[in-house]
Design a protein around this motif. Sequence first.
Motif, PDB file in Angstrom:
ATOM      1  N   LEU A  19     157.071  89.995 -10.579  1.00 35.41           N
ATOM      2  CA  LEU A  19     156.489  90.987 -11.472  1.00 35.41           C
ATOM      3  C   LEU A  19     154.986  90.780 -11.595  1.00 35.41           C
ATOM      4  N   ALA A  20     154.569  89.536 -11.805  1.00 35.68           N
ATOM      5  CA  ALA A  20     153.144  89.230 -11.963  1.00 35.68           C
ATOM      6  C   ALA A  20     152.347  89.611 -10.718  1.00 35.68           C
ATOM      7  N   SER A  21     152.971  89.536  -9.556  1.00 38.90           N
ATOM      8  CA  SER A  21     152.261  89.839  -8.313  1.00 38.90           C
ATOM      9  C   SER A  21     151.892  91.307  -8.188  1.00 38.90           C
ATOM     10  N   TYR A  22     152.493  92.168  -9.010  1.00 33.98           N
ATOM     11  CA  TYR A  22     152.157  93.592  -9.017  1.00 33.98           C
ATOM     12  C   TYR A  22     151.124  93.935 -10.086  1.00 33.98           C
ATOM     13  N   ILE A  23     150.703  92.938 -10.854  1.00 37.66           N
ATOM     14  CA  ILE A  23     149.844  93.194 -12.013  1.00 37.66           C
ATOM     15  C   ILE A  23     148.436  92.661 -11.794  1.00 37.66           C
ATOM     16  N   ASN A  24     147.455  93.486 -12.127  1.00 41.93           N
ATOM     17  CA  ASN A  24     146.060  93.071 -12.184  1.00 41.93           C
ATOM     18  C   ASN A  24     145.718  92.897 -13.667  1.00 41.93           C
ATOM     19  N   TYR A  25     145.522  91.646 -14.059  1.00 41.63           N
ATOM     20  CA  TYR A  25     145.315  91.303 -15.466  1.00 41.63           C
ATOM     21  C   TYR A  25     143.852  91.582 -15.809  1.00 41.63           C
ATOM     22  N   GLY A  61     146.297 102.057 -18.098  1.00 38.80           N
ATOM     23  CA  GLY A  61     146.284 102.786 -19.358  1.00 38.80           C
ATOM     24  C   GLY A  61     147.649 102.871 -20.003  1.00 38.80           C
ATOM     25  N   GLY A  62     147.810 102.142 -21.096  1.00 39.07           N
ATOM     26  CA  GLY A  62     149.032 102.256 -21.880  1.00 39.07           C
ATOM     27  C   GLY A  62     150.198 101.416 -21.428  1.00 39.07           C
ATOM     28  N   VAL A  63     150.067 100.708 -20.328  1.00 34.33           N
ATOM     29  CA  VAL A  63     151.185  99.878 -19.850  1.00 34.33           C
ATOM     30  C   VAL A  63     151.093  98.532 -20.567  1.00 34.33           C
ATOM     31  N   ASP A  64     151.897  98.394 -21.622  1.00 36.53           N
ATOM     32  CA  ASP A  64     151.782  97.219 -22.480  1.00 36.53           C
ATOM     33  C   ASP A  64     153.116  96.514 -22.722  1.00 36.53           C
ATOM     34  N   SER A  65     154.147  96.885 -21.946  1.00 36.37           N
ATOM     35  CA  SER A  65     155.452  96.247 -22.114  1.00 36.37           C
ATOM     36  C   SER A  65     156.155  96.158 -20.764  1.00 36.37           C
ATOM     37  N   VAL A  90     156.959 102.436 -14.499  1.00 41.45           N
ATOM     38  CA  VAL A  90     155.827 102.848 -13.662  1.00 41.45           C
ATOM     39  C   VAL A  90     156.035 102.409 -12.218  1.00 41.45           C
ATOM     40  N   LEU A  91     156.516 101.203 -12.021  1.00 38.68           N
ATOM     41  CA  LEU A  91     156.797 100.729 -10.666  1.00 38.68           C
ATOM     42  C   LEU A  91     157.934 101.521 -10.033  1.00 38.68           C
ATOM     43  N   THR A  92     158.939 101.811 -10.830  1.00 37.51           N
ATOM     44  CA  THR A  92     160.064 102.611 -10.340  1.00 37.51           C
ATOM     45  C   THR A  92     159.598 104.005  -9.912  1.00 37.51           C
ATOM     46  N   ALA A  93     158.617 104.543 -10.622  1.00 35.86           N
ATOM     47  CA  ALA A  93     158.110 105.882 -10.322  1.00 35.86           C
ATOM     48  C   ALA A  93     157.303 105.928  -9.031  1.00 35.86           C
ATOM     49  N   GLY A  94     156.890 104.753  -8.522  1.00 34.90           N
ATOM     50  CA  GLY A  94     156.200 104.741  -7.243  1.00 34.90           C
ATOM     51  C   GLY A  94     154.835 104.093  -7.215  1.00 34.90           C
ATOM     52  N   TYR A 142     149.580  89.394 -19.341  1.00 26.58           N
ATOM     53  CA  TYR A 142     150.210  88.131 -19.739  1.00 26.58           C
ATOM     54  C   TYR A 142     151.418  88.391 -20.624  1.00 26.58           C
ATOM     55  N   GLU A 143     151.271  89.302 -21.579  1.00 22.22           N
ATOM     56  CA  GLU A 143     152.363  89.611 -22.502  1.00 22.22           C
ATOM     57  C   GLU A 143     153.539  90.270 -21.773  1.00 22.22           C
ATOM     58  N   ILE A 144     153.239  91.126 -20.788  1.00 22.94           N
ATOM     59  CA  ILE A 144     154.295  91.791 -20.019  1.00 22.94           C
ATOM     60  C   ILE A 144     155.146  90.763 -19.279  1.00 22.94           C
ATOM     61  N   VAL A 145     154.480  89.836 -18.604  1.00 26.72           N
ATOM     62  CA  VAL A 145     155.207  88.821 -17.833  1.00 26.72           C
ATOM     63  C   VAL A 145     155.974  87.886 -18.770  1.00 26.72           C
ATOM     64  N   LYS A 146     155.346  87.501 -19.873  1.00 22.61           N
ATOM     65  CA  LYS A 146     156.011  86.631 -20.848  1.00 22.61           C
ATOM     66  C   LYS A 146     157.254  87.310 -21.410  1.00 22.61           C
ATOM     67  N   GLN A 147     157.136  88.605 -21.712  1.00 22.11           N
ATOM     68  CA  GLN A 147     158.261  89.359 -22.250  1.00 22.11           C
ATOM     69  C   GLN A 147     159.409  89.400 -21.251  1.00 22.11           C
ATOM     70  N   TYR A 148     159.080  89.652 -19.998  1.00 21.58           N
ATOM     71  CA  TYR A 148     160.101  89.687 -18.950  1.00 21.58           C
ATOM     72  C   TYR A 148     160.811  88.330 -18.857  1.00 21.58           C
ATOM     73  N   LYS A 149     160.019  87.276 -18.882  1.00 19.34           N
ATOM     74  CA  LYS A 149     160.582  85.934 -18.751  1.00 19.34           C
ATOM     75  C   LYS A 149     161.534  85.629 -19.904  1.00 19.34           C
ATOM     76  N   GLU A 150     161.140  86.018 -21.089  1.00 16.30           N
ATOM     77  CA  GLU A 150     161.988  85.770 -22.261  1.00 16.30           C
ATOM     78  C   GLU A 150     163.273  86.583 -22.194  1.00 16.30           C
ATOM     79  N   LEU A 151     163.170  87.810 -21.702  1.00 14.03           N
ATOM     80  CA  LEU A 151     164.337  88.684 -21.651  1.00 14.03           C
ATOM     81  C   LEU A 151     165.296  88.334 -20.524  1.00 14.03           C
TER      82      LEU A 151
END
Length: 239
Positions: A10-16, A192-196, A203-207, A217-226
Amino acid sequence: MYNIKNSKELASYINYANLNNIISEEEMKEFLEKAKETTFHSVVVSPTYVQLAKETLADTDIKVGSVVGFPLGFEDTESKLAETKTLLDKGVDELEVVINLSYLKDKKYSLIGKEIEAIKELMGDKILKVNIEVKALNDAEKSAIVQVAEKAGADFVKTATGFVTPCHIYEIVNDINIIQKYAPKIKIEIFGGVDSYKLANQVLTAGADQISSNYGYEIVKQYKELRENTQVKPKPITL
């Protein structure tokens, strides 16, 4: 659902991103140290902090991205080329360039295309992202500019600077559909607006190919916890 295997993927698709214009050096150091805790594709910082980011992340695979003509894009091409050269000399790995929206409104596509071509030629094999600020455009203008960007050799279209109201997920999907239809070879970065994690997954599913977010950081942390920290002890099966 997008088939993300683990938090590293997941983190590899994200530019922090952190383009806060009043951030102190100490605060930027804290941001960069936080970025080192995971495997982001890149961090995106202002030109002021490119060298610090390169030094701090030198022992990681995280790329350093920055911005040209940010956030309004109305500088002339010579100014943008000078910015680009300075950032390349500092060792930047990726750049996003904000287009001149006045040129787009006047349908001066040739001027925009020549600017993108000149910047890409200067950058060589490094990644060039063209920021088109979708909230300022109608669908016809979006379809026109992504064709220009693809033809001029840009690697990515990026949807926003973050200085406008974030798009709703339905608007994001619409923008992805337009880009894929009219510029099928160019890659797509959503900002813009991608915060979870949930929205990132949508968004990734959409293409989208990448996501840029201040909340990486919060997105990846949330994924890890879930997903990764959930421990389930199955009950024994009696046959």
